[in-house]
Design a protein around this motif. Structure first.
Motif, PDB file in Angstrom:
ATOM      1  N   TRP A  33      53.337  42.556  39.268  1.00 30.19           N
ATOM      2  CA  TRP A  33      53.137  43.994  39.019  1.00 30.19           C
ATOM      3  C   TRP A  33      54.465  44.669  38.673  1.00 30.19           C
ATOM      4  CZ3 TRP A  33      54.872  48.617  40.909  1.00 30.19           C
ATOM      5  CH2 TRP A  33      54.143  49.746  40.534  1.00 30.19           C
ATOM      6  N   VAL A  34      55.531  44.321  39.408  1.00 29.01           N
ATOM      7  CA  VAL A  34      56.854  44.892  39.122  1.00 29.01           C
ATOM      8  C   VAL A  34      57.289  44.525  37.706  1.00 29.01           C
ATOM      9  CG1 VAL A  34      59.305  44.788  39.718  1.00 29.01           C
ATOM     10  CG2 VAL A  34      57.601  45.036  41.519  1.00 29.01           C
ATOM     11  N   ALA A  49      43.900  43.812  36.810  1.00 26.76           N
ATOM     12  CA  ALA A  49      42.473  43.668  37.117  1.00 26.76           C
ATOM     13  C   ALA A  49      41.849  42.534  36.318  1.00 26.76           C
ATOM     14  CB  ALA A  49      41.757  44.986  36.827  1.00 26.76           C
ATOM     15  N   SER A  50      42.172  42.464  35.029  1.00 27.42           N
ATOM     16  CA  SER A  50      41.606  41.420  34.174  1.00 27.42           C
ATOM     17  C   SER A  50      42.050  40.029  34.616  1.00 27.42           C
ATOM     18  CB  SER A  50      42.018  41.668  32.720  1.00 27.42           C
ATOM     19  OG  SER A  50      41.592  40.607  31.891  1.00 27.42           O
ATOM     20  N   TRP A  53      40.375  38.834  37.915  1.00 24.68           N
ATOM     21  CA  TRP A  53      39.003  38.357  37.737  1.00 24.68           C
ATOM     22  C   TRP A  53      38.974  37.022  37.007  1.00 24.68           C
ATOM     23  CZ3 TRP A  53      34.275  38.156  39.199  1.00 24.68           C
ATOM     24  CH2 TRP A  53      33.286  37.676  38.351  1.00 24.68           C
ATOM     25  N   THR A  54      39.727  36.898  35.937  1.00 30.32           N
ATOM     26  CA  THR A  54      39.708  35.675  35.142  1.00 30.32           C
ATOM     27  C   THR A  54      40.166  34.469  35.956  1.00 30.32           C
ATOM     28  OG1 THR A  54      40.182  36.978  33.154  1.00 30.32           O
ATOM     29  CG2 THR A  54      40.553  34.599  33.025  1.00 30.32           C
ATOM     30  N   SER A  55      41.150  34.684  36.828  1.00 33.66           N
ATOM     31  CA  SER A  55      41.733  33.560  37.572  1.00 33.66           C
ATOM     32  C   SER A  55      40.760  32.927  38.548  1.00 33.66           C
ATOM     33  CB  SER A  55      42.980  34.028  38.327  1.00 33.66           C
ATOM     34  OG  SER A  55      42.625  34.969  39.335  1.00 33.66           O
ATOM     35  N   VAL A  56      39.816  33.700  39.066  1.00 29.14           N
ATOM     36  CA  VAL A  56      38.899  33.161  40.084  1.00 29.14           C
ATOM     37  C   VAL A  56      37.481  32.994  39.572  1.00 29.14           C
ATOM     38  CG1 VAL A  56      40.242  34.032  42.021  1.00 29.14           C
ATOM     39  CG2 VAL A  56      38.490  35.487  41.003  1.00 29.14           C
ATOM     40  N   SER A  57      37.233  33.262  38.275  1.00 30.24           N
ATOM     41  CA  SER A  57      35.880  33.143  37.737  1.00 30.24           C
ATOM     42  C   SER A  57      35.702  31.907  36.868  1.00 30.24           C
ATOM     43  CB  SER A  57      35.521  34.389  36.915  1.00 30.24           C
ATOM     44  OG  SER A  57      36.409  34.540  35.815  1.00 30.24           O
ATOM     45  N   SER A  58      36.720  31.029  36.848  1.00 35.12           N
ATOM     46  CA  SER A  58      36.627  29.810  36.048  1.00 35.12           C
ATOM     47  C   SER A  58      35.582  28.868  36.636  1.00 35.12           C
ATOM     48  CB  SER A  58      37.991  29.118  36.002  1.00 35.12           C
ATOM     49  OG  SER A  58      37.872  27.816  35.466  1.00 35.12           O
ATOM     50  N   TRP A  59      34.745  28.288  35.755  1.00 36.08           N
ATOM     51  CA  TRP A  59      33.721  27.351  36.219  1.00 36.08           C
ATOM     52  C   TRP A  59      34.343  26.116  36.864  1.00 36.08           C
ATOM     53  CZ3 TRP A  59      29.151  26.790  37.951  1.00 36.08           C
ATOM     54  CH2 TRP A  59      28.500  25.564  37.933  1.00 36.08           C
ATOM     55  N   ALA A 290      44.959  33.860  42.211  1.00 34.28           N
ATOM     56  CA  ALA A 290      44.865  35.210  41.659  1.00 34.28           C
ATOM     57  C   ALA A 290      46.249  35.846  41.554  1.00 34.28           C
ATOM     58  CB  ALA A 290      43.949  36.064  42.531  1.00 34.28           C
ATOM     59  N   GLY A 291      47.057  35.697  42.616  1.00 33.28           N
ATOM     60  CA  GLY A 291      48.414  36.243  42.569  1.00 33.28           C
ATOM     61  C   GLY A 291      49.250  35.582  41.499  1.00 33.28           C
ATOM     62  N   ALA A 292      49.080  34.262  41.365  1.00 34.14           N
ATOM     63  CA  ALA A 292      49.844  33.537  40.345  1.00 34.14           C
ATOM     64  C   ALA A 292      49.425  33.944  38.941  1.00 34.14           C
ATOM     65  CB  ALA A 292      49.655  32.034  40.532  1.00 34.14           C
ATOM     66  N   ALA A 293      48.141  34.266  38.756  1.00 33.17           N
ATOM     67  CA  ALA A 293      47.675  34.686  37.434  1.00 33.17           C
ATOM     68  C   ALA A 293      48.338  35.993  37.015  1.00 33.17           C
ATOM     69  CB  ALA A 293      46.158  34.846  37.454  1.00 33.17           C
ATOM     70  N   VAL A 294      48.498  36.915  37.960  1.00 34.67           N
ATOM     71  CA  VAL A 294      49.170  38.181  37.653  1.00 34.67           C
ATOM     72  C   VAL A 294      50.627  37.927  37.273  1.00 34.67           C
ATOM     73  CG1 VAL A 294      49.903  40.412  38.598  1.00 34.67           C
ATOM     74  CG2 VAL A 294      47.643  39.511  39.155  1.00 34.67           C
TER      75      VAL A 294
END
Length: 434
Positions: A33-34, A49-50, A53-59, A290-294
């Motif tokens: 974020w920084v 936000a995007s 969601w994308t990081s944890v919605s992978s099949w 999720a944190g790593a995706a950001v």
């Protein structure tokens, strides 16, 4: 600010967060974020936000909680005890004798649990007191347990491979199959060292035990037959293309429940505990991803990975030189971070470097997993060392010294798959699916 200054600032900020005890996932998210807020023109709100969601919605991630639950179920059964009883009669006459149980049992358990710490804990609870009671040198017992526990990361199904596959956008099924031959290679290297250590320390080993009749030895093998069949069903279904990793994970859960029912070693409370254990572990991994995706998307917008890849390209480093540098980096990171954190923290920067020198990302996933295996037995934050410290009461550095030969075996395995990459890539090329 120049990119070098931005990168240095973000690294120092991450170290500050981690050093102050902030959760790894929150530290990664905060630094991302920084980076977006102060060093790019991209508003962080929508991007964060995007990416969350994308990081944890992978099949591909759907297989993760199922494999973890499979391991949690088997962790609470008599599997480790059955492995010890079934394998020990066959190992009494070779150098190192029952020390090989630590390697073989860990390899078999790794193939159905996918976790290094759980493999070490489960096999260690049975093997450590039994081998010490029989008079085996403590140094060899602790070292072989610490080293063999790392097989939980390499032999599929591996939680670490799922995490890498999602982060690098590499087929999880192909990663699983790619880990089979390297996993067997590491087991053979470990057993080779155990044999050599047994010969070098012959005077410290307990006297040979009397041979057991063939009938009793075969009866002991029957106890481990269900888990061997489960291994074949899970990995075989992926290799032949009959099932995806997620479907194979569901098959594995069903098989582990049947094994638990057949052995009558899992209570209703144990079943609930296995569910909660799977929920906690899966949630933790998902939060870190999720944190790593950001952080990854922030790095992309700042242009740091691309600039770093271009810089490495200008240096003219060969593939082997880059791999040597990365191995040193992973060894340093392994002294402070767990394996999942290492993967999610480094992939956004390292994958462009690997691509720049022509490294196959499927092969690189196995190389990275072996590097993370090294982290499991590297003090002060080697998870296998912590597990054995709790089981044995020995200090972590004593256990680390005992595991040192196995660290060198892992380095040798990394060198062998580098020189002979077909060890990794041959089986995936023959797959009928995935």
């Amino acid at each position: 600010m120049e990119l070098t200054q931005v990168a240095l600032f973000l690294v120092l900020l991450l170290l500050l967060f981690l050093g102050s005890g902030v959760w790894i996932a929150l530290a990664l998210l905060g630094v991302g974020w920084v980076g977006l807020q102060f060093f790019t023109n991209t508003p962080p709100g929508a991007s964060v936000a995007s990416s969350l969601w994308t990081s944890v919605s992978s099949w591909s991630l759907a297989a993760l909680p199922m494999f973890i639950w499979m391991g949690e179920i088997l962790y609470r059964t008599r599997l480790a005890a059955d492995l010890f009883e079934g394998l020990s009669p066959w190992l009494r006459s070779i150098p190192g004798r029952l020390l090989h149980i630590n390697v073989l049992a860990s390899g078999i358990f790794a193939a159905v649990i996918g976790s290094s710490a759980a493999t070490t804990a489960t096999v260690g609870k049975i093997a450590l007191p039994e081998l010490l009671r029989r008079g085996y040198p403590e140094r060899l017992v602790l070292g072989s347990l610490a080293g063999s526990g790392t097989l939980g990361l390499l032999i599929p199904p591996s939680v670490m491979m799922i995490v890498y596959g999602v982060a690098a956008e590499v087929s999880v099924a192909r990663l699983f199959i790619a880990g089979l031959l390297p996993g067997l290679l590491v087991m053979l290297l470990f057993m080779g060292w155990v044999m050599l250590a047994g010969l070098l320390n012959a005077q410290k080993m307990p006297p040979p035990e009397p041979p057991m009749p063939l009938g009793r030895r075969l009866y002991g093998l029957l106890k481990i037959m269900p888990v061997l069949l489960l291994m074949v069903a899970v990995i075989g279904s992926i290799y032949t293309g009959v099932a995806t990793p997620t479907e194979a994970a569901s098959l594995g859960v069903l098989g582990s429940l049947l094994i638990a029912f057949w052995s009558r070693s899992l209570s209703w409370q144990g079943l609930l505990d296995s569910l909660m254990g799977a929920v906690r572990t899966s949630s933790m991994i998902g939060f870190i991803l999720a944190g790593a995706a950001v952080l990854s998307i922030a790095m992309g917008f700042t242009g740091i990975p691309a600039a770093l890849a271009a810089w490495v390209g200008e240096l003219g480093l060969s593939k082997y030189a880059l791999l040597a540098v990365l191995m040193l980096l992973f060894l340093v990171l392994g002294a402070f971070l767990d394996g999942i954190s290492i993967i999610v923290l480094t992939t956004s920067v390292i994958l462009p470097l690997a691509k720049a020198v022509g490294i196959d990302l499927l092969w690189f996933g196995i190389f990275l997993v072996i590097a993370v295996e090294l982290a499991q037995i590297t003090p002060p934050v080697g998870f296998n060392l912590f597990v054995l410290q709790g089981l044995s009461g020995r200090d972590i550095f004593t256990i680390a010294r005992s595991a040192l030969p196995f660290l060198f075996m892992l380095l040798l395995a990394a060198a062998l798959i580098t020189v002979f990459p077909d060890i990794v890539t041959w089986l995936p090329r023959t797959m009928t699916g995935g």
